[in-house]
Design a protein around this motif. Structure first.
Motif, mmCIF file in Angstrom:
data_model
loop_
_atom_site.group_PDB
_atom_site.id
_atom_site.type_symbol
_atom_site.label_atom_id
_atom_site.label_comp_id
_atom_site.label_asym_id
_atom_site.label_seq_id
_atom_site.Cartn_x
_atom_site.Cartn_y
_atom_site.Cartn_z
ATOM 1 N N HIS A 66 0.853 -1.204 0.000
ATOM 2 C CA HIS A 66 0.000 0.000 0.000
ATOM 3 C C HIS A 66 0.881 1.243 0.000
ATOM 4 O O HIS A 66 2.088 1.153 0.203
ATOM 5 C CB HIS A 66 -0.984 -0.009 1.168
ATOM 6 C CG HIS A 66 -0.361 0.145 2.525
ATOM 7 N ND1 HIS A 66 0.383 -0.832 3.135
ATOM 8 C CD2 HIS A 66 -0.367 1.181 3.404
ATOM 9 C CE1 HIS A 66 0.787 -0.424 4.313
ATOM 10 N NE2 HIS A 66 0.356 0.807 4.508
ATOM 11 N N HIS A 68 1.293 3.978 1.836
ATOM 12 C CA HIS A 68 1.826 4.768 2.945
ATOM 13 C C HIS A 68 3.338 4.817 2.846
ATOM 14 O O HIS A 68 3.978 3.853 2.404
ATOM 15 C CB HIS A 68 1.401 4.177 4.303
ATOM 16 C CG HIS A 68 0.044 4.653 4.735
ATOM 17 N ND1 HIS A 68 -0.780 3.920 5.542
ATOM 18 C CD2 HIS A 68 -0.620 5.808 4.476
ATOM 19 C CE1 HIS A 68 -1.895 4.592 5.767
ATOM 20 N NE2 HIS A 68 -1.819 5.745 5.121
ATOM 21 N N ASP A 70 5.811 4.627 4.857
ATOM 22 C CA ASP A 70 6.682 3.627 5.489
ATOM 23 C C ASP A 70 6.722 2.325 4.690
ATOM 24 O O ASP A 70 7.459 1.397 5.030
ATOM 25 C CB ASP A 70 6.282 3.376 6.952
ATOM 26 C CG ASP A 70 4.853 2.916 7.127
ATOM 27 O OD1 ASP A 70 3.965 3.473 6.459
ATOM 28 O OD2 ASP A 70 4.598 2.005 7.941
ATOM 29 N N HIS A 71 5.952 2.266 3.580
ATOM 30 C CA HIS A 71 5.973 1.089 2.701
ATOM 31 C C HIS A 71 6.450 1.399 1.279
ATOM 32 O O HIS A 71 6.744 0.478 0.517
ATOM 33 C CB HIS A 71 4.590 0.436 2.663
ATOM 34 C CG HIS A 71 4.156 -0.048 4.013
ATOM 35 N ND1 HIS A 71 4.195 -1.362 4.393
ATOM 36 C CD2 HIS A 71 3.738 0.638 5.108
ATOM 37 C CE1 HIS A 71 3.809 -1.472 5.661
ATOM 38 N NE2 HIS A 71 3.521 -0.265 6.109
ATOM 39 N N HIS A 160 -7.097 -1.607 4.746
ATOM 40 C CA HIS A 160 -6.336 -0.608 5.511
ATOM 41 C C HIS A 160 -6.520 0.797 4.920
ATOM 42 O O HIS A 160 -6.954 1.716 5.609
ATOM 43 C CB HIS A 160 -4.871 -1.052 5.498
ATOM 44 C CG HIS A 160 -3.894 -0.128 6.133
ATOM 45 N ND1 HIS A 160 -3.941 0.214 7.468
ATOM 46 C CD2 HIS A 160 -2.821 0.540 5.615
ATOM 47 C CE1 HIS A 160 -2.932 1.037 7.743
ATOM 48 N NE2 HIS A 160 -2.247 1.254 6.636
ATOM 49 N N ASN A 181 -0.224 -3.907 5.947
ATOM 50 C CA ASN A 181 -0.999 -3.360 7.079
ATOM 51 C C ASN A 181 -2.437 -3.763 6.861
ATOM 52 O O ASN A 181 -2.955 -3.642 5.747
ATOM 53 C CB ASN A 181 -0.906 -1.833 7.126
ATOM 54 C CG ASN A 181 0.462 -1.343 7.584
ATOM 55 O OD1 ASN A 181 0.706 -0.156 7.618
ATOM 56 N ND2 ASN A 181 1.366 -2.258 7.928
HETATM 57 ZN ZN LIG Z 1 -0.187 1.908 6.371
#
Ligand SMILES: [Zn+2]
Ligand SMILES: [Zn+2]
Length: 458
Positions: A66, A68, A70-71, A160, A181
């Protein structure tokens, strides 16, 4: 040369805490990178996963669960390092990823962070588009051009954010599932996650809420009522209610909650203000949501926003202000606006999602007033601070139920702080005593399926 047959795992980014998600899986002579995040707490050049750990290994695909940061935050750098790799994701994740990466670059330029902007530029982001390959949920696909690897992948809706997915990897009769997530129950827009049917041999699961005993006891309807009541109170007093949230996901979910509460006359109709990136993400949600949820009314999210907001704009109460960052990082709009807002008891800050304990949002949640007055450089904090549990992650009992159903022989827990990982490990060991539960040390290779004859691949 003898053909090895085994599965290896290596955590390239942080395991503890919500840092850079990046997990390497090696199947024989093929390699897969699961997510390519960046640690949001660190400057971009320091928050990278350690790609050097696999510089002599193959990376044939990068799978993004996904969009975000941090990914995805290190994806351009991963592509520079592993030029043979294709990038697999869902169609919505691709659009959101492009938007988020461009935005991050612009932000770094505005901040004058030359270290970050030297890593890649807008032209590079444009040129990597051809590597992206998108697949819908539940549509299996092979490793592009390398069908002989026998690797097969399927995305599952992770519930998510828009486009979020867990990934099922099938290889020579083994089934590996990485949750990304995940949220099992519905949110205000998104429906809950779907998982593959058992058996799963190896499960790599997030553990974000592993140390949170409250989330599992929250009754959603009660929580919505409490939110409506508190919000109405402050708005009736003429106050401003700030919701510090991520631009992607939380923003749209909270807009939808406000929309639903207005329809039921449970809150007063007041202007809703929203900052820059959130507005652009809204457009993508509005355009793509109906593909996943045909019942979604086109344009609902956009229609809810009264006006664009930035720090130069003076807002009159009553009003709702939805603004990044969710963690209230110093210098972010939500941090700066909190300074103006905290001195009046008519105003309020509502926290509606996850925040790391050491961030300003974490300090607010834990009511560390002294630290906050110093940080914000204000004399007192008189505004109300409310915490609501509308997370985009499963609570820990939901995660355990998922694990129990899948009955994996090995479980790897990642994406949680140390107490969260520990709780998940201990509970899983009690629940599945025959399974191996692993909290992987950063950078260490783990044999998940040793090669025949006991030969180690490490
Ligand atoms: Zn996330
Ligand atoms: Zn994450």
């Amino acid at each position: 040369m003898k053909t090895l047959s085994g599965i290896q795992y290596c955590a390239l980014g942080a395991v503890e805490g919500i840092g850079a998600s990046a997990h390497y899986l090696k199947f024989d002579r093929w390699g897969i990178l699961l997510d390519s995040g960046l640690d949001p707490h660190l400057p971009p050049s320091e928050g990278m996963p350690e790609f050097d750990l696999i510089k002599s290994d193959p990376v044939d695909a990068i799978i993004i669960t996904h969009a975000h940061f941090d990914h995805i935050g290190s994806l351009p750098v991963a592509i520079q390092n592993f030029s043979q790799a294709r990038v697999y994701m869902t169609p919505a994740t691709m659009e959101l990823t492009e938007k988020m990466l461009f935005h991050a670059l612009q932000l770094q330029r505005r901040l004058g962070n030359s270290n970050a902007t030297q890593l890649y530029d807008e032209t590079f982001l444009d040129t990597i588009h051809y590597l992206y390959q998108t697949f819908d949920y539940l549509k299996p696909f092979p490793l592009h051009g390398k069908e002989e690897s026998q690797l097969r992948f399927t995305f599952y809706d992770a519930g998510h954010i828009l486009g979020s997915a867990g990934i099922l990897i099938e290889w020579k009769g083994k089934r590996i599932f990485y949750t990304g997530n995940t949220r099992k129950s519905s949110q205000f827009i998104l429906k809950g996650a779907r998982y593959p049917e058992p058996p799963i041999d190896i499960l790599i699961s997030e553990a974000t809420y592993g140390a949170d005993p409250i989330a599992e006891s929250i009754h959603r309807k009660t929580e919505i009522r409490r939110f409506a009541k508190r919000l109405s109170q402050h708005l009736q007093w003429g106050g401003i209610v700030l919701l510090p949230v991520f631009a992607l996901g939380r923003t749209q979910e909270m807009i939808m909650l406000i929309h639903q509460l207005r329809l039921k006359n449970q809150i007063p109709v007041v202007p809703v203000y929203l900052g820059g990136l959130g507005l652009r993400i809204n457009q993508i949600y509005d355009r793509l949501l109906h593909k996943v949820y045909p019942e979604y009314n086109h344009g609902t999210i956009r229609s809810m926003v009264f006006d664009r907001w930035d720090l130069s704009k003076k807002i009159q109460g009553p009003a709702i202000l939805i603004s990044t960052s969710g963690m209230m990082y110093q210098g972010s709009p939500s941090f700066e606006y909190a300074r103006e807002l905290v001195s009046s008891p008519r105003n309020a800050i509502f926290f509606v999602g996850y925040a790391d304990p050491e961030t300003p949002a974490g300090l607010f949640r834990e009511q560390r007033i002294e630290a906050l007055t110093q940080l914000l450089q204000v004399e007192r904090i008189a505004c109300a601070v409310e915490i609501f549990h509308f997370s985009a992650h499963s609570h820990r009992r939901e995660l355990l139920a998922m694990v129990k159903k899948m009955k994996p022989k090995k479980v790897i827990y990642v994406h949680g702080d140390a107490p969260a990982l520990k709780w998940m490990l201990e509970e899983t060991q009690k629940m599945l005593p025959d399974s191996e539960v692993i909290i992987p040390p950063h950078g260490k290779r783990i044999d998940l399926l040793p090669s025949p004859g006991g030969r180690s691949l490490c």
